[in-house]
Design an enzyme around this catalytic site. Structure first.
Site, PDB file in Angstrom:
ATOM      1  NE  ARG A 118     162.684  25.239  28.312  1.00 19.16           N
ATOM      2  CZ  ARG A 118     162.841  24.667  27.122  1.00 19.16           C
ATOM      3  NH1 ARG A 118     163.404  23.463  27.048  1.00 19.16           N
ATOM      4  NH2 ARG A 118     162.432  25.272  26.033  1.00 19.16           N
ATOM      5  CE  LYS A 140     164.823  36.569  48.682  1.00 20.16           C
ATOM      6  NZ  LYS A 140     164.799  37.859  49.402  1.00 20.16           N
ATOM      7  CD  GLU A 182     172.892  40.442  54.814  1.00 21.54           C
ATOM      8  OE1 GLU A 182     171.952  40.063  55.528  1.00 21.54           O
ATOM      9  OE2 GLU A 182     172.725  41.111  53.781  1.00 21.54           O
ATOM     10  CE  LYS A 228     168.543  33.121  53.471  1.00 21.68           C
ATOM     11  NZ  LYS A 228     169.425  33.973  52.649  1.00 21.68           N
ATOM     12  CD  GLU A 238     161.369  38.334  50.067  1.00 24.99           C
ATOM     13  OE1 GLU A 238     161.097  39.462  49.667  1.00 24.99           O
ATOM     14  OE2 GLU A 238     162.518  37.858  50.052  1.00 24.99           O
ATOM     15  NE  ARG A 242     164.037  33.612  51.292  1.00 25.62           N
ATOM     16  CZ  ARG A 242     164.644  32.801  50.443  1.00 25.62           C
ATOM     17  NH1 ARG A 242     163.992  31.758  49.948  1.00 25.62           N
ATOM     18  NH2 ARG A 242     165.893  33.006  50.075  1.00 25.62           N
ATOM     19  CG  ASN A 246     164.219  41.288  52.153  1.00 24.19           C
ATOM     20  OD1 ASN A 246     165.285  40.950  51.661  1.00 24.19           O
ATOM     21  ND2 ASN A 246     163.054  40.851  51.695  1.00 24.19           N
ATOM     22  CG  HIS A 249     168.354  43.806  53.085  1.00 24.41           C
ATOM     23  ND1 HIS A 249     168.634  43.553  54.412  1.00 24.41           N
ATOM     24  CD2 HIS A 249     169.215  43.024  52.376  1.00 24.41           C
ATOM     25  CE1 HIS A 249     169.607  42.656  54.495  1.00 24.41           C
ATOM     26  NE2 HIS A 249     169.975  42.333  53.277  1.00 24.41           N
ATOM     27  CG  HIS A 253     168.489  46.395  48.332  1.00 23.72           C
ATOM     28  ND1 HIS A 253     167.524  45.444  48.095  1.00 23.72           N
ATOM     29  CD2 HIS A 253     169.553  45.726  48.827  1.00 23.72           C
ATOM     30  CE1 HIS A 253     167.986  44.247  48.431  1.00 23.72           C
ATOM     31  NE2 HIS A 253     169.216  44.400  48.886  1.00 23.72           N
ATOM     32  CG  HIS A 266     174.543  43.734  50.229  1.00 27.66           C
ATOM     33  ND1 HIS A 266     173.343  44.336  49.963  1.00 27.66           N
ATOM     34  CD2 HIS A 266     174.249  42.670  51.039  1.00 27.66           C
ATOM     35  CE1 HIS A 266     172.364  43.677  50.568  1.00 27.66           C
ATOM     36  NE2 HIS A 266     172.893  42.665  51.214  1.00 27.66           N
TER      37      HIS A 266
END
Length: 367
Positions: A118, A140, A182, A228, A238, A242, A246, A249, A253, A266
């Site tokens: 957990r 993330k 990036e 960041k 997010e 935040r 992206n 992106h 994606h 990517h």
């Protein structure tokens, strides 16, 4: 150099330096005394740094789980195999997962740490430019699904991040360019200062490794991590600001999914996504015409990679709706509004998006 991601009792340090990874066993034993760990890495890192991997095994008395290299291996079965290693190693709730590798390793190892017992601690040791400036910081973690990228995952902040830019000396040129994407995106969301910095230094950063000049990289990585860390500290999950991270992106994606997560890295997809986002901002009226010359100059010479096959713009558009950034069946884009500033935009019509895809993607194909 030490920066911090401020998240209350879950705050953590980010160390940036040259040659600091050599002392990782000592660092680990000092920061996590009496605790056991497992290292997750990639086949590429294991082949390039066999003696370093051996030193980690000896210095930490830990198992090393090796993942195949590449985004297409970012799957549930291979993520589950990491959990098998953690169970077989009999790690307990005080165990620590060490992610030594690029974005895929960091995402998969971080997600394994988020789920094992957990949730156990994770330390990120990024070895690619992309991971250093983006994926290793912020918590993330995820694996891909055939219908979309990063659809299965969790927010799980690392206990520490150790960035050694010396790893970049062995990074393949293509991977470096992918990481540059990036870096480059921060010019569009990191304020006027970052916009001007990238305008003045985009060439120096892009060619730093080839020319053997690490100084531009050190400053560049520091700038990106600072931006960041500040954004994550204000918006961890997010819910607002935040989302700006992206930038490019939504397009990227969809491109990755269209090509089946093969043939286009990517970061390479992000390069295309940045160009598409700027074009959409022009067409949609988010970016005033007075800023166009500056943006065109910044984008000039961007190392756009060839596309692996002719793109089907309708399929790429459809793929956008499987992305996490789509809400209630409506696409959301991060679009520039001025130098160093961007905003989340919804309600962009299909016609405009298809117009951008047709204009920007029909440029170059791999031979």
């Amino acid at each position: 150099m030490q920066l911090n991601v401020d998240l209350g009792d879950r705050s953590y340090p980010v160390y940036i330096g040259s040659g600091i990874a050599a002392g990782f066993p000592e660092f680990f034993n000092e920061r996590f005394p009496g605790r056991r760990c497992a290292v997750v890495t990639s086949s590429a890192i294991a082949s390039i740094y066999p003696s370093y991997i051996s030193a980690l095994k000896e210095g930490l008395s830990c198992p090393v789980h090796e993942l195949p290299d590449g985004e297409k291996y970012k799957t549930v079965p291979l993520w589950s195999a990491i959990l098998d290693t953690l169970v077989e190693a009999r790690l307990d709730r005080k165990g620590v997962v060490v992610a030594l590798g690029g974005g895929v390793v960091g995402d998969m190892a971080g997600f394994a740490a988020a789920c094992f017992m957990r949730g156990v601690d994770c330390v990120q040791v990024p070895t690619t430019l992309l991971a250093m400036v983006d994926s290793s910081v912020g918590g993330k973690t995820a694996v891909d699904h055939p219908l979309g990228k990063n659809l299965i995952g969790a927010f799980h902040q690392p206990a520490a991040v150790l960035i050694d830019i010396d790893f970049l000396k062995t990074l393949p040129a293509r991977e470096f360019v992918a990481g540059y994407a990036e870096v480059f995106k921060y010019a569009f969301l990191g304020g006027r200062g970052m916009f001007d910095y990238m305008m003045a230094n985009r060439g120096a950063v892009l060619h730093a490794v080839a020319k053997g000049t690490p100084e531009p990289l050190m400053e560049c990585v520091e700038r990106c991590v600072r931006i960041k860390a500040a954004i994550v500290g204000q918006d961890e999950r997010e819910a607002g600001q935040r989302a700006l991270l992206n930038f490019g992106h939504t397009f990227a994606h969809a491109l990755e999914q269209f090509y089946g997560f093969e043939g286009l890295l990517h970061g390479e997809a992000v390069l295309w996504g940045i160009c598409c986002a700027v074009e959409l901002a022009k067409i949609n009226g988010n970016l005033h015409g007075r800023h166009w010359p500056e943006f065109d100059e910044l984008l000039f010479g961007l190392p756009l990679p060839p596309l692996p096959a002719p793109p089907d713009i309708n399929k790429i558009y459809t793929a956008m709706f499987a992305d996490k950034k789509a809400e209630s069946g409506e696409l959301r884009f991060i679009l520039p509004v001025g130098p160093g500033a961007a905003e989340v935009v919804s309600g962009v019509g299909e016609k405009k998006v298809l117009q951008v895809l047709e204009k920007k993607l029909d440029l170059r194909l791999a031979e």
